[in-house]
Design a protein around this motif. Structure first.
Motif, mmCIF file in Angstrom:
data_model
loop_
_atom_site.group_PDB
_atom_site.id
_atom_site.type_symbol
_atom_site.label_atom_id
_atom_site.label_comp_id
_atom_site.label_asym_id
_atom_site.label_seq_id
_atom_site.Cartn_x
_atom_site.Cartn_y
_atom_site.Cartn_z
ATOM 1 N N THR A 158 62.121 34.210 28.642
ATOM 2 C CA THR A 158 61.847 33.815 30.024
ATOM 3 C C THR A 158 60.537 33.061 30.145
ATOM 4 N N GLY A 159 59.589 33.335 29.232
ATOM 5 C CA GLY A 159 58.362 32.564 29.248
ATOM 6 C C GLY A 159 58.577 31.111 28.849
ATOM 7 N N ARG A 160 59.605 30.864 28.033
ATOM 8 C CA ARG A 160 59.894 29.488 27.609
ATOM 9 C C ARG A 160 60.853 28.769 28.554
ATOM 10 N N TRP A 161 61.869 29.501 29.051
ATOM 11 C CA TRP A 161 62.935 28.855 29.812
ATOM 12 C C TRP A 161 62.976 29.266 31.284
ATOM 13 N N GLY A 162 62.190 30.248 31.665
ATOM 14 C CA GLY A 162 62.192 30.674 33.058
ATOM 15 C C GLY A 162 63.141 31.849 33.299
ATOM 16 N N GLU A 163 62.974 32.491 34.456
ATOM 17 C CA GLU A 163 63.778 33.641 34.822
ATOM 18 C C GLU A 163 64.977 33.221 35.669
#
Length: 399
Positions: free
Chosen positions: A365-370
């Protein structure tokens, strides 16, 4: 045999045009223009912009609290009850014949379930244990109808049970497990205690079944399954930490603590490393020591360990949280200062256990978002379940 003569289509059309006078009726089919529709064309009418003044301010979330949420839910329940009463009165007036006795009894039972039969919730000390009373009725277990009794060393757990039942708006909500999670967890611990008294903690009892299930979680523990090393096209930026580095650092901290304070001298190695897809098995000595430790837990600790392992998808993180907060012998001298924290300060709590159980999810999620209404809900639900473990195993005894 002489091949047939072929004339190109364009040459034939050109010859025909030269020989005849070109009119729409005499044009060849290939050159006639056909209209798709007969609707006359009209220019588009563009409306002018009528905006005046600056744009409105964005909405701001109002300050919320448990009391305001409870009042709002009670008002909503009252409005729903009034609407249902109006519908029932209209249906009864419209019906010409009286309903049968079975239908009227079912309607009365349904109406009773949608009401709250208690007004106040109290915590009282009765015969050396805490009991939660709904007005004058003690809280009972659903399967055995026995009174729910909490040890005197767990006053926070008893108070949390009372708050959970005070937030219910009807008796029907008490039948939904997701609305009474703490009550279900306490009843699970009491069921384990009753089974231990009946079978003596046999291998084929409830305790043996939980230990067998937890050992399967050890074989595929999320802390012991590491991501493969980054490939040629997955190299991180200079100075950045990879997922494998983050997993290794978290595992070394937890496993180092457990092998020095909980299971001294035990060796715990990663079960999934590199490019392999099949996890390795732990040595039989390691499995026997951990299983024996699990079988020796108290019913409250065993129920808390089961909930923590199911919530965090791993055994080691649940054990780390258990020994940090347990009031029993497994947590003696761990929580207060022995783990490197100042006296009275807890280093490993719900937030640390939640981050430990969701290392890969946080990385992705830090790379692609939640994903809205998915990752955020799972994050809060994980912390809720781990918080119930802390309430269940902590207390004033043994500290």
């Amino acid at each position: 045999m002489k091949p047939p003569a072929r004339i190109a289509l364009r040459s034939a059309i050109r010859q025909q045009l030269q020989c005849t006078h070109t009119t729409p009726s005499t044009l060849p089919l290939a050159t006639r223009h056909r209209q798709i529709h007969t609707t006359p064309t009209a220019p588009a009418t563009v409306s002018s912009i009528h905006g005046t003044g600056p744009p409105p301010e964005p909405p701001q979330p109002a300050a919320d609290s448990a009391i305001s949420r409870l009042e709002r839910r009670r008002k909503q329940a009252e409005l729903l009850e009034k609407a249902q009463a109006i519908r029932q009165s209209e249906a009864s007036s419209a019906s010409k014949s009286s309903p049968p006795a079975s239908a009227s009894k079912k309607a009365r039972d349904s109406a009773a379930l949608k009401k709250r039969f208690w007004k106040h919730v109290h915590v009282r000390e009765v015969d050396g244990a805490w009991e939660v009373h709904l007005d004058a009725r003690p809280l009972r277990r659903a399967n055995t109808k026995e009174i729910v009794r909490v040890p005197l060393t767990k006053p926070l757990l008893a108070s949390a049970l009372a708050v959970e039942w005070d937030m219910l708006l009807s008796a029907q909500q008490a039948t939904r497990q997701h609305l009474i999670p703490l009550t279900s967890l306490v009843c699970r611990a009491l069921d384990i205690a009753d089974d231990d008294a009946a079978t003596g903690g046999a291998e084929d009892g409830v305790r043996g079944g939980i230990a067998k299930m937890l050992m399967r979680y050890l074989d595929t523990d999320s802390l012991l399954c590491w991501a493969p090393p980054p490939g040629e096209h997955d190299m991180p930026a200079e100075g950045a930490e990879t997922l494998r580095d983050r997993q290794r650092r978290a595992t070394e901290e937890v496993v180092g603590f457990l092998t020095s304070r909980v299971w001294p001298g035990l060796s715990i190695e990663p079960v999934l490393d590199g490019e392999s897809i099949f996890p390795r098995s732990h040595p039989e000595v390691t499995r026997q020591i951990i299983r024996g430790w699990i079988m020796g837990l108290s019913p409250w600790e065993l129920a808390g360990l089961e909930r923590g392992a199911l919530a965090g998808k791993g055994l080691l993180g649940a054990v780390r949280l258990l020994v940090e907060w347990s009031e029993g012998f497994v947590g003696a001298g761990v929580g207060d200062g022995a783990s490197g924290a100042a006296p009275g300060e807890k280093r490993f709590g719900v937030e640390e256990a939640a981050r430990l159980a969701s290392i890969e999810v946080d990385w992705q999620t830090g790379r692609w978002g939640e994903v809205e209404d998915t990752h955020d809900v799972e994050k809060e639900d994980l912390r809720r379940q781990l918080g119930s473990v802390v309430l269940l195993v902590s207390g004033t005894g043994g500290r």
